[in-house]
Design a protein around this motif. Structure first.
Motif, mmCIF file in Angstrom:
data_model
loop_
_atom_site.group_PDB
_atom_site.id
_atom_site.type_symbol
_atom_site.label_atom_id
_atom_site.label_comp_id
_atom_site.label_asym_id
_atom_site.label_seq_id
_atom_site.Cartn_x
_atom_site.Cartn_y
_atom_site.Cartn_z
ATOM 1 N N PRO A 174 20.088 19.055 -76.758
ATOM 2 C CA PRO A 174 19.388 19.865 -75.751
ATOM 3 C C PRO A 174 19.349 21.344 -76.087
ATOM 4 O O PRO A 174 18.361 22.019 -75.795
ATOM 5 C CB PRO A 174 20.182 19.618 -74.465
ATOM 6 N N ALA A 175 20.399 21.865 -76.723
ATOM 7 C CA ALA A 175 20.420 23.296 -77.034
ATOM 8 C C ALA A 175 19.247 23.652 -77.943
ATOM 9 O O ALA A 175 18.535 24.640 -77.716
ATOM 10 C CB ALA A 175 21.745 23.660 -77.713
ATOM 11 N N ARG A 176 19.026 22.829 -78.946
ATOM 12 C CA ARG A 176 17.931 23.107 -79.885
ATOM 13 C C ARG A 176 16.582 22.971 -79.181
ATOM 14 O O ARG A 176 15.678 23.780 -79.396
ATOM 15 C CB ARG A 176 18.001 22.158 -81.082
ATOM 16 N N GLN A 177 16.488 21.946 -78.324
ATOM 17 C CA GLN A 177 15.243 21.763 -77.575
ATOM 18 C C GLN A 177 14.908 23.015 -76.777
ATOM 19 O O GLN A 177 13.773 23.514 -76.816
ATOM 20 C CB GLN A 177 15.347 20.574 -76.611
ATOM 21 N N ASN A 178 15.917 23.503 -76.045
ATOM 22 C CA ASN A 178 15.669 24.686 -75.218
ATOM 23 C C ASN A 178 15.309 25.892 -76.056
ATOM 24 O O ASN A 178 14.408 26.662 -75.725
ATOM 25 C CB ASN A 178 16.894 24.996 -74.355
ATOM 26 N N SER A 231 13.170 22.867 -90.388
ATOM 27 C CA SER A 231 14.001 23.899 -89.777
ATOM 28 C C SER A 231 13.318 24.371 -88.494
ATOM 29 O O SER A 231 12.177 24.010 -88.218
ATOM 30 C CB SER A 231 14.139 25.084 -90.740
ATOM 31 N N ASP A 232 14.030 25.200 -87.715
ATOM 32 C CA ASP A 232 13.463 25.721 -86.465
ATOM 33 C C ASP A 232 12.132 26.428 -86.711
ATOM 34 O O ASP A 232 11.147 26.208 -86.001
ATOM 35 C CB ASP A 232 14.449 26.712 -85.818
ATOM 36 N N GLU A 234 10.072 26.042 -89.113
ATOM 37 C CA GLU A 234 9.014 25.126 -89.513
ATOM 38 C C GLU A 234 8.491 24.356 -88.308
ATOM 39 O O GLU A 234 7.280 24.115 -88.172
ATOM 40 C CB GLU A 234 9.524 24.182 -90.611
ATOM 41 N N VAL A 235 9.403 23.945 -87.415
ATOM 42 C CA VAL A 235 8.944 23.254 -86.201
ATOM 43 C C VAL A 235 8.027 24.160 -85.403
ATOM 44 O O VAL A 235 6.995 23.726 -84.865
ATOM 45 C CB VAL A 235 10.134 22.803 -85.331
ATOM 46 N N LEU A 236 8.381 25.435 -85.326
ATOM 47 C CA LEU A 236 7.528 26.372 -84.592
ATOM 48 C C LEU A 236 6.168 26.519 -85.254
ATOM 49 O O LEU A 236 5.139 26.628 -84.566
ATOM 50 C CB LEU A 236 8.208 27.733 -84.482
ATOM 51 N N ALA A 237 6.163 26.521 -86.583
ATOM 52 C CA ALA A 237 4.873 26.584 -87.275
ATOM 53 C C ALA A 237 4.011 25.388 -86.881
ATOM 54 O O ALA A 237 2.811 25.517 -86.621
ATOM 55 C CB ALA A 237 5.100 26.614 -88.789
ATOM 56 N N GLN A 312 6.754 31.833 -95.031
ATOM 57 C CA GLN A 312 7.243 30.767 -95.904
ATOM 58 C C GLN A 312 7.391 29.452 -95.153
ATOM 59 O O GLN A 312 7.390 28.383 -95.756
ATOM 60 C CB GLN A 312 8.613 31.125 -96.511
ATOM 61 N N ALA A 313 7.530 29.558 -93.836
ATOM 62 C CA ALA A 313 7.721 28.338 -93.051
ATOM 63 C C ALA A 313 6.536 27.391 -93.208
ATOM 64 O O ALA A 313 6.702 26.175 -93.339
ATOM 65 C CB ALA A 313 7.925 28.689 -91.581
ATOM 66 N N MET A 314 5.308 27.953 -93.195
ATOM 67 C CA MET A 314 4.128 27.095 -93.331
ATOM 68 C C MET A 314 4.149 26.409 -94.682
ATOM 69 O O MET A 314 3.855 25.223 -94.802
ATOM 70 C CB MET A 314 2.836 27.926 -93.179
#
Lengths: 355, 353
Positions: A174-178, A231-232, A234-237, A312-314
């Motif tokens: 849950p912490a990562r989800q939030n 990674s975080d 990359e997920v955001l990308a 670099q994330a993309m």
């Protein structure tokens, strides 16, 4: 005897004989046709008058090569003149004025040069419509469709999706989800405060786990296969990319484009082969979704800047996607049959932009 | 007999298509009228030609309505299940009316030797005949939207297939029994058994076509490496299947169907015979389709003319007495019509191309 036909005059052999159908039965009656004053007079073989009509109230039907002249009389009867020659001859003479139907389109159809021009224009127009025109039209019509429709469709599809993908609760802590949710909402609110998004994480069947989806109602779904490998940043990308689909209303656009394409292919090949028409529109629709993916990628880059996601994330996303594909042994679909641009193309595009 | 030339129709078709595209479909009504007139006037029976008299403006109104209905239908189920059901209900109510009106419009605007054809099926019968196939046809959509899968869905599909020949026979019967030339009715002998035979034979051909399609698909798979599980494979196999069904199934079915239909039809003393040869039609469609594809569609008007010619020339007309003596009278109400005066149609519906 000559008749005036919309500015043209015919010279008819005198007397003209033809067949007359009185409109009350299918009996053929041989008649001779005379012009008296402004009237057309029909006389039977015995010389008796069978019909008299004011010339101006008669209409000559559009005439095609090899067909007899056909005159519709105001009382509903029909006169067929097989002996009248095809081509009008310009002569100065008085005669019986008759209404003709020589329209501009009829003239156009009967001039070979103009038809060749039409062929060229037609081919050009169809090609342009296929490449750009339909997208342009769809884009202009899209604003007329309210966002409520997007939401309604999205909500409905979301219910179906949960069943089809057999979604299970995510294994992400849950912490990562939030954390991810908060970063995403903060960034997207800066750019598009008028839209509501909902970030969802879920687990699914091993066959579909490595995936992310955007629904037109603003629900963005990232499946565990992807979120575990990325990674975080990359997920955001990826979230940014999916948000791009919602912002640009790609699903609605796709719906309209497919309607437009169906209309276009029906207009051309519709008579008999709706199968051919639908095959063509299927292939063309796939092309449009590739454009949508490129547009979403562009949105993702702008979003990445706002969300403090390093570029670099993309790159990382595409590299991992490629690796995953190779591990699975998937082959890329040929370009003409795929919904996405080839992964390598996206990877190269991304690295070129970074330099 | 049909004496239209492909070259001439090509000219008409090019100009029409360009104008239809440029006017975003509005010109299609005028294009339809000229096209129907051209085909009608080049069709000859007993030495005289047919004619077509529709008013393009009415056709335009009908088409505008059809577009609205189509859009509604396409998006109805995506919006909500209730909305979809409402749309289905609406279709059931106005569908048969539209169908009957379209038939009436087409026939009432066609004439031969100055006498108009007609169509006058009563509303009640229209509903009795049209609603079952409509429900059957949409049953699978509804079932899927309801979430039925596997067993029940298969049952629905099987029911649909079993009842289809019956529904089709009744539809054709209604179409022909209520058609008339002037005041004379056509008659259509009931033929439900013949339709089941027709569909059974067609099913056989369909299986053959599917087997061939699978064989080609399998060969293609072999040659290009393992591709099972790819998301795009179904699309490709779908395309291949469609092409095979189209080439194998439709011409043979259509030819046999034509024979059945015309054998059961008569007009007073006149009888008809459908002599369409399945093999000949199949070859014709194959060659014409190939030519259309190779020329990116430009050959299309020639193909249309070739197929129309075969269609017309495969109907034979017989009569007990000498054919020239057959005379048909117009319906009294039809004769009040004068050039330019529209008939008492509510809608100018002509939903085909």
């Amino acid at each position: 005897m000559s008749t005036v036909l919309a500015g043209h005059r015919f010279d008819l052999p005198v007397p003209v004989t033809g067949i007359w159908f009185d409109g009350r039965s299918t009996r053929r009656q041989a008649v001779s046709v005379f012009g008296e004053g402004g009237d057309l007079v029909l006389r039977g073989l015995d010389g008796q008058e069978v019909c008299r009509a004011a010339g101006l109230r008669c209409r000559i039907a559009e005439r095609w090569a090899g067909l007899p002249m056909r005159v519709d009389l105001p009382d509903g009867s029909t006169l067929v003149l097989p002996e009248v020659p095809d081509t009008p001859v310009d002569r100065g003479a008085s005669g019986v004025p008759v209404l003709g139907s020589i329209s501009a389109v009829y003239r156009w159809i009967n001039a070979w040069r103009s038809v060749l021009v039409a062929v060229v224009c037609l081919v050009t127009l169809v090609v342009w419509l296929d490449r750009q025109g339909i997208s342009l039209i769809a884009q202009h019509v899209l604003p007329l469709l309210p966002r409520e429709v997007d939401r309604a469709i999205g909500n409905h599809v979301e219910l179906l999706l949960d069943e089809q993908l057999k979604l299970r609760p995510t294994r992400m802590e849950p912490a990562r989800q939030n954390r991810l949710g908060a970063r995403f909402q903060a960034a997207v609110e800066q750019q598009h405060p008028e839209l509501t998004f909902r970030v969802r994480f879920a687990d699914a069947d091993p066959a579909y786990r490595f995936n992310a989806l955007a629904l037109p109602n603003g629900s963005l779904l990232v499946l565990d296969g992807m979120s575990e490998a990325f990674s975080d940043d990359e997920v955001l990308a990826v979230l940014g990319h999916e948000a791009g689909h919602v912002v640009h209303r790609h699903s609605m656009l796709a719906l309209m484009r497919s309607l437009g394409l169906i209309a276009l292919s029906s207009a051309i090949v519709g008579d008999f082969s709706s199968a051919a028409a639908s095959a063509w529109s299927t292939l063309a629709i796939l092309g449009y979704s590739r454009d949508a993916e490129r547009e979403a990628d562009a949105f993702a880059r702008r979003f990445a800047a706002t969300a403090s996601v390093p570029p670099q994330a993309m790159l990382g996303v595409w590299t991992k996607l490629l690796t995953f594909r190779k591990l699975q042994g998937h082959r890329e679909a040929p370009l003409w049959l795929s919904t996405h641009p080839p992964t390598e193309e996206r990877l190269n595009h991304e690295s070129r932009l970074l330099k | 007999m049909f004496d239209g030339s492909g070259k001439e129709y090509f000219r008409i078709w090019v100009v029409h298509t360009l104008l239809v595209l440029v006017t975003l479909g509005v010109y299609s009504a005028w294009a339809k009228v000229r096209k129907m007139q051209w085909f009608a006037r080049h069709t000859v029976i007993l030495g005289d030609r047919f004619d077509y008299h529709a008013d393009p403006r009415r056709i335009l109104m009908g088409r505008a309505m059809a577009v609205v209905l189509l859009v509604l239908w396409v998006i109805s189920f995506d919006i909500s299940f209730a909305f979809g059901l409402a749309a289905l209900g609406l279709m059931c109510v106005i569908g048969p009316v539209l169908f009957v009106e379209a038939q009436r419009f087409k026939l009432a605007n066609t004439s031969w030797r100055g006498i108009r054809f007609g169509f006058d099926a009563p509303r009640r019968e229209a509903y009795a005949v049209c609603v079952p196939p409509l429900l059957l046809w949409t049953s699978s959509t509804v079932a899927q939207a309801q979430g039925l899968t596997d067993g029940p869905l298969f049952l629905v599909g099987a029911l649909f297939l079993l009842a289809l020949p019956w529904a089709h026979a009744r539809l054709k019967a209604m179409q022909h029994q209520h058609a008339r030339l002037g005041s004379h009715r056509f008659t259509f002998r009931p033929a439900v058994a013949a339709y089941y035979g027709l569909y059974a034979r067609a099913f056989g051909y369909l299986i053959a076509g599917a087997v061939c399609g699978a064989a080609v698909g399998g060969a293609w798979h072999h040659l290009s490496g393992p591709t099972r599980g790819e998301p795009w494979a179904p699309v490709l196999s779908g395309l291949i299947t469609t092409v095979f069904v189209w080439i194998f199934f439709w011409p043979i079915f259509a030819a046999h169907h034509q024979q059945v239909v015309w054998q059961q039809t008569s007009l007073g003393e006149i009888h008809f015979e459908g002599k369409m040869q399945p093999g000949r039609l199949w070859r014709l469609v194959l060659v014409q389709t190939a030519l259309v594809l190779v020329t990116f569609g430009l050959y299309w008007p020639f193909a249309a003319v070739a197929i129309a010619r075969y269609r017309v020339e495969s109907i034979r007309v017989f009569s007990a007495g000498p054919l020239m003596d057959c005379v048909f009278e117009a319906k009294p109400s039809d004769t009040r019509r004068s050039a330019g005066d529209a008939s008492a149609d509510a809608f100018g519906l002509d939903l085909g191309w």
